[in-house]
Design a protein around this motif. Structure first.
Motif, PDB file in Angstrom:
ATOM      1  N   ARG A 160       1.067  -1.094   0.122  1.00  0.00           N
ATOM      2  CA  ARG A 160       0.002  -0.548   0.284  1.00  0.00           C
ATOM      3  C   ARG A 160       0.968   1.209   0.151  1.00  0.00           C
ATOM      4  O   ARG A 160       1.949   1.428   0.918  1.00  0.00           O
ATOM      5  CB  ARG A 160      -0.959  -0.225   1.125  1.00  0.00           C
ATOM      6  CG  ARG A 160      -1.972  -0.930   1.464  1.00  0.00           C
ATOM      7  CD  ARG A 160      -2.839  -1.389   2.684  1.00  0.00           C
ATOM      8  NE  ARG A 160      -3.310   0.160   2.055  1.00  0.00           N
ATOM      9  CZ  ARG A 160      -4.871  -0.335   2.000  1.00  0.00           C
ATOM     10  NH1 ARG A 160      -5.348  -1.870   0.749  1.00  0.00           N
ATOM     11  NH2 ARG A 160      -5.883   0.520   0.818  1.00  0.00           N
ATOM     12  N   ARG A 208       1.144   4.686   1.009  1.00  0.00           N
ATOM     13  CA  ARG A 208       0.170   6.526   1.592  1.00  0.00           C
ATOM     14  C   ARG A 208       0.488   7.445   1.439  1.00  0.00           C
ATOM     15  O   ARG A 208       2.194   7.029   1.466  1.00  0.00           O
ATOM     16  CB  ARG A 208       0.091   6.177   3.195  1.00  0.00           C
ATOM     17  CG  ARG A 208      -0.544   7.344   3.607  1.00  0.00           C
ATOM     18  CD  ARG A 208      -0.950   6.681   5.275  1.00  0.00           C
ATOM     19  NE  ARG A 208      -1.483   5.344   4.979  1.00  0.00           N
ATOM     20  CZ  ARG A 208      -1.519   5.481   6.819  1.00  0.00           C
ATOM     21  NH1 ARG A 208      -1.033   5.714   7.855  1.00  0.00           N
ATOM     22  NH2 ARG A 208      -2.197   4.608   6.834  1.00  0.00           N
ATOM     23  N   ILE A 254      -4.451  11.215   0.981  1.00  0.00           N
ATOM     24  CA  ILE A 254      -5.532  11.465   1.606  1.00  0.00           C
ATOM     25  C   ILE A 254      -4.864  13.379   2.416  1.00  0.00           C
ATOM     26  O   ILE A 254      -3.576  13.970   2.073  1.00  0.00           O
ATOM     27  CB  ILE A 254      -4.297  11.049   3.779  1.00  0.00           C
ATOM     28  CG1 ILE A 254      -4.821   9.742   3.701  1.00  0.00           C
ATOM     29  CG2 ILE A 254      -4.534  11.815   4.855  1.00  0.00           C
ATOM     30  CD1 ILE A 254      -3.977   9.292   4.745  1.00  0.00           C
ATOM     31  N   GLU A 275      -7.538   1.031  -5.190  1.00  0.00           N
ATOM     32  CA  GLU A 275      -7.315   0.777  -3.852  1.00  0.00           C
ATOM     33  C   GLU A 275      -6.182   0.691  -3.281  1.00  0.00           C
ATOM     34  O   GLU A 275      -5.789   0.495  -1.424  1.00  0.00           O
ATOM     35  CB  GLU A 275      -8.645  -0.565  -3.931  1.00  0.00           C
ATOM     36  CG  GLU A 275      -9.786  -0.153  -4.234  1.00  0.00           C
ATOM     37  CD  GLU A 275     -10.359  -0.349  -5.238  1.00  0.00           C
ATOM     38  OE1 GLU A 275      -9.787  -0.199  -6.433  1.00  0.00           O
ATOM     39  OE2 GLU A 275     -11.245  -0.213  -5.774  1.00  0.00           O
ATOM     40  N   GLN A 276      -5.470   0.795  -3.290  1.00  0.00           N
ATOM     41  CA  GLN A 276      -4.310  -0.383  -2.921  1.00  0.00           C
ATOM     42  C   GLN A 276      -2.979   1.334  -2.258  1.00  0.00           C
ATOM     43  O   GLN A 276      -1.924   1.424  -2.080  1.00  0.00           O
ATOM     44  CB  GLN A 276      -2.585  -0.586  -3.343  1.00  0.00           C
ATOM     45  CG  GLN A 276      -3.341  -2.251  -3.750  1.00  0.00           C
ATOM     46  CD  GLN A 276      -2.892  -3.332  -4.493  1.00  0.00           C
ATOM     47  OE1 GLN A 276      -2.714  -2.712  -5.811  1.00  0.00           O
ATOM     48  NE2 GLN A 276      -1.967  -3.778  -4.001  1.00  0.00           N
ATOM     49  N   GLU A 280      -3.329   5.405  -0.607  1.00  0.00           N
ATOM     50  CA  GLU A 280      -3.761   5.876   0.432  1.00  0.00           C
ATOM     51  C   GLU A 280      -4.145   7.358   0.310  1.00  0.00           C
ATOM     52  O   GLU A 280      -2.682   7.419   0.207  1.00  0.00           O
ATOM     53  CB  GLU A 280      -3.367   5.880   2.006  1.00  0.00           C
ATOM     54  CG  GLU A 280      -4.009   4.579   1.740  1.00  0.00           C
ATOM     55  CD  GLU A 280      -3.316   3.224   3.521  1.00  0.00           C
ATOM     56  OE1 GLU A 280      -3.311   4.071   3.762  1.00  0.00           O
ATOM     57  OE2 GLU A 280      -3.695   2.140   3.014  1.00  0.00           O
ATOM     58  N   CYS A 296      -5.601   9.992  -6.517  1.00  0.00           N
ATOM     59  CA  CYS A 296      -5.379   8.527  -6.139  1.00  0.00           C
ATOM     60  C   CYS A 296      -5.352   7.976  -7.562  1.00  0.00           C
ATOM     61  O   CYS A 296      -4.800   6.993  -8.244  1.00  0.00           O
ATOM     62  CB  CYS A 296      -6.791   8.345  -5.384  1.00  0.00           C
ATOM     63  SG  CYS A 296      -6.920   6.308  -5.306  1.00  0.00           S
ATOM     64  N   GLN A 312     -13.165   6.381  -2.820  1.00  0.00           N
ATOM     65  CA  GLN A 312     -12.475   6.315  -3.408  1.00  0.00           C
ATOM     66  C   GLN A 312     -13.039   7.395  -5.090  1.00  0.00           C
ATOM     67  O   GLN A 312     -12.616   7.575  -5.911  1.00  0.00           O
ATOM     68  CB  GLN A 312     -11.501   5.195  -4.370  1.00  0.00           C
ATOM     69  CG  GLN A 312     -10.766   5.025  -3.469  1.00  0.00           C
ATOM     70  CD  GLN A 312     -10.792   3.443  -2.751  1.00  0.00           C
ATOM     71  OE1 GLN A 312     -11.397   2.741  -3.601  1.00  0.00           O
ATOM     72  NE2 GLN A 312      -9.725   3.354  -2.551  1.00  0.00           N
ATOM     73  N   ASP A 344      -9.968  11.705   2.277  1.00  0.00           N
ATOM     74  CA  ASP A 344      -9.750  10.431   2.140  1.00  0.00           C
ATOM     75  C   ASP A 344      -9.864   9.314   1.567  1.00  0.00           C
ATOM     76  O   ASP A 344     -10.972   8.688   1.863  1.00  0.00           O
ATOM     77  CB  ASP A 344      -9.618  10.151   4.093  1.00  0.00           C
ATOM     78  CG  ASP A 344      -8.924   9.238   4.611  1.00  0.00           C
ATOM     79  OD1 ASP A 344      -7.651   8.678   3.628  1.00  0.00           O
ATOM     80  OD2 ASP A 344      -8.159   9.122   5.156  1.00  0.00           O
ATOM     81  N   SER A 345      -8.867   8.860   0.604  1.00  0.00           N
ATOM     82  CA  SER A 345      -8.964   8.099  -0.049  1.00  0.00           C
ATOM     83  C   SER A 345      -9.396   6.877   0.213  1.00  0.00           C
ATOM     84  O   SER A 345      -9.618   5.351  -0.163  1.00  0.00           O
ATOM     85  CB  SER A 345      -8.466   7.655  -1.208  1.00  0.00           C
ATOM     86  OG  SER A 345      -7.119   7.145  -1.418  1.00  0.00           O
ATOM     87  N   ARG A 346      -8.757   6.137   2.103  1.00  0.00           N
ATOM     88  CA  ARG A 346      -8.739   5.182   1.948  1.00  0.00           C
ATOM     89  C   ARG A 346     -10.324   5.284   2.359  1.00  0.00           C
ATOM     90  O   ARG A 346     -10.683   3.794   2.597  1.00  0.00           O
ATOM     91  CB  ARG A 346      -8.300   5.170   3.859  1.00  0.00           C
ATOM     92  CG  ARG A 346      -6.473   5.199   4.104  1.00  0.00           C
ATOM     93  CD  ARG A 346      -5.668   5.071   4.897  1.00  0.00           C
ATOM     94  NE  ARG A 346      -6.745   7.142   5.988  1.00  0.00           N
ATOM     95  CZ  ARG A 346      -6.132   7.021   6.763  1.00  0.00           C
ATOM     96  NH1 ARG A 346      -4.871   6.677   6.991  1.00  0.00           N
ATOM     97  NH2 ARG A 346      -6.186   8.412   7.372  1.00  0.00           N
ATOM     98  N   ARG A 347     -11.188   6.065   2.896  1.00  0.00           N
ATOM     99  CA  ARG A 347     -13.009   5.944   2.852  1.00  0.00           C
ATOM    100  C   ARG A 347     -13.282   6.105   2.049  1.00  0.00           C
ATOM    101  O   ARG A 347     -14.739   5.380   1.891  1.00  0.00           O
ATOM    102  CB  ARG A 347     -13.096   7.306   3.898  1.00  0.00           C
ATOM    103  CG  ARG A 347     -11.441   6.931   5.238  1.00  0.00           C
ATOM    104  CD  ARG A 347     -12.261   6.204   5.629  1.00  0.00           C
ATOM    105  NE  ARG A 347     -13.335   5.456   6.272  1.00  0.00           N
ATOM    106  CZ  ARG A 347     -13.807   6.220   8.320  1.00  0.00           C
ATOM    107  NH1 ARG A 347     -13.162   7.250   7.955  1.00  0.00           N
ATOM    108  NH2 ARG A 347     -15.360   6.465   8.143  1.00  0.00           N
TER     109      ARG A 347
END
Lengths: 772, 168
Positions: A212, A214, A243, A238-239, A241, A226, A528, A523-526
């Motif tokens: 991943r 970040r 922010i 998805e890999q 992140e 992203c 996309q 925040d692309s962890r949450r």
């Protein structure tokens, strides 16, 4: 619904941490073993690179690596960056290699990246990387570049025009041929830039085991970053992140993607196996961060004897700097608003988008709109003058009336929409302005001032400002097990107060206190899927998606509560953190008790998905337009030609207002950018393509002492397009200001002001030329 | 004292009433040392040539730009940063409270500098004509607010402070 936060000037939830110095901007994030990057940037505006010597740099203690184009060979970074806003009209797409390959096209273009133990050492090393240049012809002046007299800016092109676009409504030529009056005017606007106080900044770290990346990125559009990075890093979105933490202003500068550094820093962090940070310094920001505004226009307008607009033909050149990663977005936005607030049955535009050997251009607060306003509204003043009609009266005769809404200008807007005004009350708004600025009494005021040897003038302008730009925006709303509410929005906050805004909207929908709503943005962890914060779109488009998601959650909650309470869902309302029977508040189920039944799908009353959660990807079905009118009275010093603003009135309609304090903040902040654009800020290039004012001492960002007090009159035409009637307020404050100031200076000095920005020097020179 | 390039020497820096022994190179800026050696990241860096005012701190009672000072110069000086403004119990300083009430900040990047710049003058602000107050606040760039909220906040802070005193 018992609570109502929407419409209140609720104080910002963001402020406490920012006031204490506890915000988290990219450079505030510290990770162990972080390496630091600095860039070697082109000192030539246009040249072939004939040699790069990194020997001395590598000898410096603490230097880890010096990368040039050759080191990227065989990687996705060895190719030019993508055009992220493609358009079929682009004939010659040119974008930069992340590190220049063999030709540089503007001062500031990255040539090498130095990585070192700390930033001081990285800069030491960057300073001793030696680059040999073979200089090539330089294109700087927009007109010369467009004609092919200067440059070419890219040695593999014959000229500098990379795209041309034309569109028309009606039969412009026929009307021009037979109209009672045809007037022609020329106008010009010069280069400025968003200049956020926090420069761009990146901190990247790659987790080898988890696969991943970040990336903390001071960006307005983390989801776009992203998706843009994925192919360059060989990873799935998805890999990655991305922010966007606290961001110290953006104004469009940080809505661009990808900047070369944005590709290089994460790639190098992975390659080096260590966290890598790059924080743009101010000099880099001046030459490496995008700019905007230079356009040159010729206008032909046909009117009848009463000043009714019959046909308008607008031809313009747009300077996009050295590259076109954002395609022809900006000149297309200009085109979409060439009808202004007026009925113009026959309309045609054509533009050439042009490369010059200057820093690349992309939207800066207002994008192409300040220029559209400048063209249309200066024209209105001049047609009035040339026909001997009052400036206010000619506008009254041409306004699109409220009953004419929605009004189809016949023009296109980028992203496939049509430029259709959804709503607005232009005539009433204008009369409000005239009354507030004292238009009727101004002739006497001006005469009295003249008798004292003072030169004062009144300026007027109307404008439209696009708000709800698509394609969509996403928000996910979830009631958590403890009854608090999570809002995850794909947009990124750069100072607007989105945490507060989203909290207000969602708290109202779910009947919970605002402090029970927690908001995550950018925040692309949450999430996309989303586009980001630009184009005055977040409150209208992101806000609509938040309202829609929250309303879906409310419907789910009611359906479950209806089963538990054995009542009809239609008799229920959400309030005080519970679902309760209308008119019988004691018959209620707290939201906390609905979370578990909702999670076990089969008991959720036939809802389509489990959980007290919903995501919305809300798309506007049409364009959304804010509008307004500005009026200003200025005094010009007859000796120094300095500008003094005596009074300034803004009549402003951004639709339904979520938080009046925040809207006022946007309007006044935009206004200051407008004043800057009118009289202070200009990126000065010399003929060799060197930017002459590369710091904040030469590039005059106004202080409190330059920005006057403003009277703001709010109007409210609710948008029929957005769910909650909101239109957008981020850019409207700045869009019309230079035009209003130009109109006022012209009124004060008596000669045409057809170029912006002005300054004491340019006004002095104009006065000499006009024999004043 | 002669210090070679790259050599680190230990200086005693008094920051917010605490004396730190910090090893610094001669060229390290006060702004960098505050942020990266002492972890006081409330002091922001906007231009590194003294033009924007973001990094303004108070040095021995006077506002000063931390990007124009070397840390090595400041042994014996009393340095105050934004982290010192709120009371030990967490209550915001009247200036901070006033900025909040008057929407004197948006992105918050210039805010610590604005607060430290205004600290020595806000008691006089209520008596100052608008142009004088704006002139006193000039030299500090805010790119977001258009300044009206900042001007209003600085003008109102003394009143907020007096109200608090009266309530005690």
């Amino acid at each position: 619904m018992t609570t109502s936060f929407v419409g209140s000037s609720i104080q910002r939830r963001e402020d406490d941490r920012l006031l204490r110095g506890e915000g988290t901007f990219v450079d505030d994030i510290a990770m162990d073993n972080t390496l630091h990057a600095a860039f070697v940037r082109s000192e030539a505006a246009h040249a072939l690179i004939t040699g790069i010597d990194v020997t001395r740099a590598l000898e410096i203690d603490g230097v880890v690596a010096v990368l040039t184009y050759d080191d990227l060979a065989g990687t996705p970074l060895a190719a030019p960056l993508r055009v992220s806003q493609p358009h079929p009209a682009i004939r010659h797409a040119r974008t930069p290699y992340p590190l220049a390959r063999d030709e540089v096209h503007h001062v500031g273009q990255p040539i090498a990246m130095v990585v070192a133990r700390d930033r001081y050492i990285a800069e030491d090393a960057a300073a001793v990387v030696h680059v040999d240049y073979q200089h090539l012809p330089v294109a700087v002046d927009l007109v010369g570049a467009a004609r092919g007299e200067d440059g070419p800016a890219h040695s593999d092109m014959d000229g500098n025009v990379y795209a041309s676009l034309s569109e028309h409504v009606g039969d412009v030529d026929a009307v021009l041929a037979k109209a009672e009056h045809v007037f022609e005017y020329d106008l010009r606007y010069e280069r400025a830039a968003g200049t956020p106080l926090e420069g761009r900044g990146l901190l990247a770290t790659f987790d080898e085991l988890g696969g991943r990346m970040r990336l903390w990125d001071s960006t307005q559009a983390p989801m776009m970053v992203c998706h843009g990075l994925a192919p360059l890093l060989g990873l799935e979105p998805e890999q990655i992140e991305v922010i966007s933490p606290d961001v110290g202003g953006g104004f469009g500068t940080k809505a661009f993607q990808l900047y070369p550094e944005e590709a290089l820093v994460p790639w190098a962090a992975r390659w080096l196996g260590a966290p890598l940070k790059w924080i743009e310094d101010r000099k880099e920001a001046f030459v490496g961060s995008n700019q905007l505004r230079s356009q040159v226009t010729h206008v032909k307008v046909a009117v009848d004897g009463e000043g009714h607009l019959l046909a308008l033909d607008v031809r313009y050149l747009h300077d996009n700097g050295a590259f076109c990663q954002f395609g022809i977005l900006v000149p297309s936005v200009t085109a979409s608003e060439l009808s202004g607030q007026y009925r113009i049955p026959n309309l045609r535009f054509s533009f050439d988008a042009v490369y010059t050997n200057t820093t690349q251009c992309s939207p800066y607060r207002g994008s192409g709109q300040p220029y559209a306003t400048f063209v249309v509204e200066r024209m209105m003043d001049w047609v009035a003058r040339d026909l001997g009609i009052d400036r206010a009266e000619i506008r009254r005769r041409n306004f699109i009336p409220p009953q004419g809404m929605p009004y189809d200008t016949g023009l296109s807007f980028p992203h496939g929409n049509r430029s259709v005004y959804d709503s607005g009350q232009y005539p009433a708004q204008f009369e409000t302005l005239l009354e507030a600025i004292g238009y009727d009494g101004f002739a006497a005021e001006k005469a009295a001032a003249a008798a004292e040897g003072r030169r004062i003038g009144l300026g007027l302008t109307c404008y439209v400002d696009v708000g709800g730009t698509g394609p969509y925006e996403s928000t996910k709303v979830t009631v958590l097990p403890d009854g608090s509410v999570s809002v995850v929005a794909a947009t990124s906050d750069t100072g607007q107060g989105h945490e507060t805004m989203y909290s207000q909207l969602v708290a109202d929908q779910l009947g919970v206190p605002m402090e029970r709503v927690r908001v995550t943005t950018g925040d692309s962890r949450r999430t996309q899927y989303g586009f980001g914060t630009w184009g005055s779109r977040t409150a209208a488009v992101g806000g609509s998606s938040a309202v829609q998601a929250a309303a879906t959650v409310a419907t789910k909650a009611k359906a479950i509560a209806a089963r538990l309470l054995e009542v009809d869902a239609g008799d229920l309302e959400l309030a005080d953190g519970a679902v309760r029977v209308k008119g019988a508040a004691h018959v209620a189920v707290p939201l906390t008790e609905l979370v578990i039944p909702a999670r076990f799908g089969r008991t959720s009353g036939g809802e389509s998905s489990p959980g007290l959660t919903a995501a919305s990807y809300w798309s506007p079905s049409a364009m959304i337009f804010s509008s307004g009118a500005h009026g200003v009275v200025v005094e010009i010093d007859p000796e120094t030609y300095d500008l003094n603003i005596l009074r300034y009135v803004i009549a402003h309609d951004c639709g339904k207002v979520i938080n009046p304090m925040l809207v006022r903040g946007q309007v006044l902040g935009g206004f200051a950018h407008g004043i800057a654009d009118a009289f202070y800020e200009r990126r000065h290039y010399d003929n060799a393509g060197q930017l002459l004012n590369q710091n904040l001492m030469g590039y005059l960002v106004p202080f409190a002492s330059e920005i006057p007090q403003v009277e703001v009159r709010h109007m409210e035409s609710s948008s029929p397009v957005s769910i909650h009637g909101v239109k957008g307020a981020g850019e409207a404050g700045s869009v019309p200001v230079p035009t209003a100031i130009a109109s006022a200076i012209e009124d004060a000095l008596g000669f045409p002001i057809d170029a912006m920005p002005q300054s004491p020097l340019t006004l002095f020179e104009l006065a000499q030329r006009h024999g004043r | 004292m002669r210090v070679s390039p790259g050599e680190q020497v230990t200086v005693k820096l008094s920051v917010n009433g605490i004396v730190h022994d910090v090893a610094v190179e001669s060229r390290w800026l006060l702004s960098d040392v505050l942020r990266h050696q002492l972890g006081l990241t409330g002091t922001h860096v906007g231009c590194e040539n003294g033009a924007c005012g973001c990094c303004t701190v108070i040095v021995s009672g006077q506002p000063a730009r931390a990007c124009l000072l070397f840390a090595i110069q400041l042994e014996g000086a009393e340095i105050e940063t934004v982290e010192s403004l709120a009371a030990p119990d967490g209550e915001l300083h009247p200036l901070q409270e006033s900025f909040r009430r008057h929407h004197g900040l948006q992105c918050g990047f210039c805010t610590p500098g604005q607060l430290m710049n205004a600290k020595p003058l806000y008691r006089q602000a209520p008596e100052m004509p608008d142009c004088e107050l704006r002139s006193a606040l000039s030299g500090m760039i805010c790119r977001c607010t258009g300044y009206q909220g900042i001007v209003d906040a600085v003008r109102d802070a003394a009143r907020i402070e007096d109200e608090r005193e009266d309530a005690k």
